[in-house]
Enzyme design. Structure first.
Site, PDB file in Angstrom:
ATOM      1  N   LEU A 129       0.884  -1.091   0.018  1.00  0.00           N
ATOM      2  CA  LEU A 129       0.113  -0.066   0.120  1.00  0.00           C
ATOM      3  C   LEU A 129       0.866   1.292  -0.116  1.00  0.00           C
ATOM      4  O   LEU A 129       1.926   1.475   0.328  1.00  0.00           O
ATOM      5  CB  LEU A 129      -1.013   0.056   1.393  1.00  0.00           C
ATOM      6  CG  LEU A 129      -1.669  -1.297   1.297  1.00  0.00           C
ATOM      7  CD1 LEU A 129      -2.660  -1.001   2.571  1.00  0.00           C
ATOM      8  CD2 LEU A 129      -2.689  -1.409   0.096  1.00  0.00           C
ATOM      9  N   HIS A 130       0.375   2.450  -0.610  1.00  0.00           N
ATOM     10  CA  HIS A 130       0.794   3.795  -0.498  1.00  0.00           C
ATOM     11  C   HIS A 130      -0.196   4.490  -0.405  1.00  0.00           C
ATOM     12  O   HIS A 130      -1.340   4.171  -0.134  1.00  0.00           O
ATOM     13  CB  HIS A 130       1.762   3.772  -1.729  1.00  0.00           C
ATOM     14  CG  HIS A 130       0.792   3.632  -3.145  1.00  0.00           C
ATOM     15  ND1 HIS A 130      -0.402   4.355  -3.552  1.00  0.00           N
ATOM     16  CD2 HIS A 130       0.837   2.368  -4.160  1.00  0.00           C
ATOM     17  CE1 HIS A 130      -0.984   3.743  -4.626  1.00  0.00           C
ATOM     18  NE2 HIS A 130       0.069   2.617  -5.126  1.00  0.00           N
ATOM     19  N   HIS A 174      -3.599   4.115  -2.181  1.00  0.00           N
ATOM     20  CA  HIS A 174      -4.585   3.363  -1.401  1.00  0.00           C
ATOM     21  C   HIS A 174      -5.306   3.776  -0.292  1.00  0.00           C
ATOM     22  O   HIS A 174      -6.313   3.778  -0.096  1.00  0.00           O
ATOM     23  CB  HIS A 174      -3.921   1.970  -1.084  1.00  0.00           C
ATOM     24  CG  HIS A 174      -3.371   1.224  -2.207  1.00  0.00           C
ATOM     25  ND1 HIS A 174      -1.977   0.834  -2.389  1.00  0.00           N
ATOM     26  CD2 HIS A 174      -3.887   0.690  -3.263  1.00  0.00           C
ATOM     27  CE1 HIS A 174      -1.665   0.269  -3.494  1.00  0.00           C
ATOM     28  NE2 HIS A 174      -2.643   0.068  -3.856  1.00  0.00           N
ATOM     29  N   GLY A 222      -9.615   3.388  -7.665  1.00  0.00           N
ATOM     30  CA  GLY A 222      -8.955   4.461  -8.188  1.00  0.00           C
ATOM     31  C   GLY A 222      -9.209   4.762  -9.689  1.00  0.00           C
ATOM     32  O   GLY A 222      -9.539   3.890 -10.541  1.00  0.00           O
ATOM     33  N   ASP A 235      -7.245   2.974 -12.714  1.00  0.00           N
ATOM     34  CA  ASP A 235      -7.849   1.697 -13.292  1.00  0.00           C
ATOM     35  C   ASP A 235      -9.035   2.238 -13.841  1.00  0.00           C
ATOM     36  O   ASP A 235     -10.172   1.900 -13.156  1.00  0.00           O
ATOM     37  CB  ASP A 235      -7.826   0.581 -12.389  1.00  0.00           C
ATOM     38  CG  ASP A 235      -6.496   0.221 -11.860  1.00  0.00           C
ATOM     39  OD1 ASP A 235      -5.692  -0.414 -12.671  1.00  0.00           O
ATOM     40  OD2 ASP A 235      -6.481   0.282 -10.650  1.00  0.00           O
ATOM     41  N   SER A 292       2.217   3.907  -7.322  1.00  0.00           N
ATOM     42  CA  SER A 292       2.189   2.490  -7.719  1.00  0.00           C
ATOM     43  C   SER A 292       2.985   1.616  -6.999  1.00  0.00           C
ATOM     44  O   SER A 292       4.197   1.740  -6.717  1.00  0.00           O
ATOM     45  CB  SER A 292       2.406   2.542  -9.335  1.00  0.00           C
ATOM     46  OG  SER A 292       2.504   0.960  -9.519  1.00  0.00           O
ATOM     47  N   SER A 293       2.247   0.498  -6.561  1.00  0.00           N
ATOM     48  CA  SER A 293       3.152  -0.481  -5.733  1.00  0.00           C
ATOM     49  C   SER A 293       4.472  -1.052  -6.736  1.00  0.00           C
ATOM     50  O   SER A 293       5.307  -1.430  -6.019  1.00  0.00           O
ATOM     51  CB  SER A 293       2.392  -1.743  -5.607  1.00  0.00           C
ATOM     52  OG  SER A 293       0.937  -1.289  -5.044  1.00  0.00           O
TER      53      SER A 293
HETATM   54  P1  AMP Z   1      -3.776  -2.082  -6.680  1.00  0.00           P
HETATM   55  O1  AMP Z   1      -3.407  -2.541  -5.464  1.00  0.00           O
HETATM   56  O2  AMP Z   1      -2.602  -1.614  -7.282  1.00  0.00           O
HETATM   57  O3  AMP Z   1      -4.609  -3.248  -7.671  1.00  0.00           O
HETATM   58  O4  AMP Z   1      -4.928  -0.965  -6.655  1.00  0.00           O
HETATM   59  C1  AMP Z   1      -5.958  -1.032  -6.019  1.00  0.00           C
HETATM   60  C2  AMP Z   1      -6.918   0.236  -6.046  1.00  0.00           C
HETATM   61  O5  AMP Z   1      -5.914   1.443  -5.733  1.00  0.00           O
HETATM   62  C3  AMP Z   1      -7.203   0.279  -7.244  1.00  0.00           C
HETATM   63  O6  AMP Z   1      -8.677   0.670  -7.389  1.00  0.00           O
HETATM   64  C4  AMP Z   1      -6.363   1.461  -8.007  1.00  0.00           C
HETATM   65  O7  AMP Z   1      -6.941   2.201  -8.989  1.00  0.00           O
HETATM   66  C5  AMP Z   1      -6.226   2.182  -6.677  1.00  0.00           C
HETATM   67  N1  AMP Z   1      -4.909   3.031  -6.911  1.00  0.00           N
HETATM   68  C6  AMP Z   1      -3.586   2.599  -7.282  1.00  0.00           C
HETATM   69  N2  AMP Z   1      -2.730   3.447  -7.449  1.00  0.00           N
HETATM   70  C7  AMP Z   1      -3.418   4.653  -7.102  1.00  0.00           C
HETATM   71  C8  AMP Z   1      -2.902   5.863  -6.916  1.00  0.00           C
HETATM   72  N3  AMP Z   1      -1.739   6.255  -7.294  1.00  0.00           N
HETATM   73  N4  AMP Z   1      -3.944   6.785  -6.615  1.00  0.00           N
HETATM   74  C9  AMP Z   1      -5.044   6.551  -6.256  1.00  0.00           C
HETATM   75  N5  AMP Z   1      -5.636   5.310  -6.559  1.00  0.00           N
HETATM   76  C10 AMP Z   1      -4.743   4.328  -6.713  1.00  0.00           C
END
Ligand code: AMP
Length: 309
Positions: A33-34, A37, A147, A150, A180-181
């Site tokens: 997470l960042h 998230h 987010g 996506d 981004s992770s």
């Molecule tokens: P992930 O863990 O990368 O699959 O992302 C989980 C959720 O976090 C998804 O709905 C992504 O669109 C959202 N997300 C990822 N990166 C960001 C970001 N930089 N800003 C806002 N939402 C994000």
């Protein structure tokens, strides 16, 4: 903050919370997470009594050559971060509990799987849609937050889920790089080149503000800017309709400018919504989706389960 590993236990807890009248907000993630998230958790808090974050590195959405094995996993750090923003429940299932080896049913996203990420990552959207559907059944949320990064979610509407879908803006590093992770894979030189993504999106916005409406020319500008990153390999750079994701011949109304590149073996995506109003071009947002109200009464997203019973 409670952590639940078993799918059936999460389902029972969610049902119990709903019976108590809680409005549930779900934030699906793959962990690592960042701040992006965490902003979704804060967004879910709005109008919800209980926020549930899920952490699941979904094997179904990775292609055979992709980074499923090396995707960063650090549950202890993720839990500390979620507790820090007041998340109430974390659902972190084991892969085997979430995806049975003998499961043959999948949720297929037709059309959208032929364009953008769908085209370059065969099976990706099917994998995402299948797991999001399962998460909706397990957690039974009133609200789910995704987010804009996506930007291709229309599952709830197409399949009549009674779940309000909120789309949250992209959170960026101070220098513009979308969080981004996968950013942690980048070496220093690669990270510098990765800044071209957000720079290219800003350049298109500038060009549009200066009056350019021809998307072929805007797209050329977008690609030129990306080409300045010598380590970048273009996957796609397009200007598309926010609903259909089909290319737009002219910039008008609400358009989505999307880029995906490989930096070495790391795939990065970014986008911006541009809203044209006369001569003005502003950065916009993707609309939330609220289930239509039932005839003669509010939908589930508007009521507390059990209220008044
Ligand atoms: P992930 O863990 O990368 O699959 O992302 C989980 C959720 O976090 C998804 O709905 C992504 O669109 C959202 N997300 C990822 N990166 C960001 C970001 N930089 N800003 C806002 N939402 C994000």
């Amino acid at each position: 903050m409670e952590v639940v590993r078993e799918k059936r236990r999460m389902q029972q807890q969610a049902s119990a919370l709903r019976r108590q009248g809680h409005r549930l907000g779900l934030v699906p993630t793959m962990g690592a997470l960042h701040a992006g998230h965490l902003s979704l958790v804060e967004q879910a808090r709005r109008g919800c009594d209980t926020v549930i974050a899920s952490i699941f590195v979904n094997p179904l959405q990775f292609g055979p050559e992709e980074d499923f094995q090396r995707y960063p996993r650090d549950l202890a750090r993720d839990l500390a971060q979620l507790a820090g923003v007041g998340c109430d429940w974390v659902f972190a299932p084991e892969a085997g509990d979430m995806v049975a080896l003998d499961a043959t049913t999948r949720v297929v996203v037709e059309g959208l799987d032929q364009v953008l990420c769908g085209a370059s990552r065969p099976g990706h959207f099917r994998g995402v849609a299948t797991i999001v559907t399962k998460l909706f059944h397990v957690v039974q949320p009133h609200v789910a937050v995704f987010g804009q990064k996506d930007a291709q979610q229309r599952l709830a509407r197409d399949l009549d889920f009674d779940v309000e879908i909120r789309i949250a803006p992209i959170v960026r590093e101070a220098d513009g790089l979308a969080m981004s992770s996968r950013n942690q894979y980048l070496g220093a030189d690669e990270r510098r080149d990765a800044l071209r993504l957000s720079a290219a999106l800003r350049a298109v916005h500038e060009q549009a503000r200066a009056g350019e409406r021809d998307t072929a020319r805007l797209q050329w500008g977008l690609r030129q800017e990306l080409a300045r990153g010598t380590r970048l390999r273009l996957d796609y750079a397009d200007i598309v309709d926010t609903e259909t994701l089909h290319p737009l011949p002219r910039l008008q109304g609400r358009a989505l400018v999307v880029v995906a590149v490989f930096v070495g073996t790391t795939r990065l995506i970014d986008n911006v919504v541009l809203e044209v109003r006369g001569d003005d071009v502003r950065e916009g947002a993707l609309p939330d989706w609220v289930p239509p109200p039932a005839p003669g009464g509010p939908g589930r997203a508007e009521i507390h389960d059990g209220a008044g019973l």
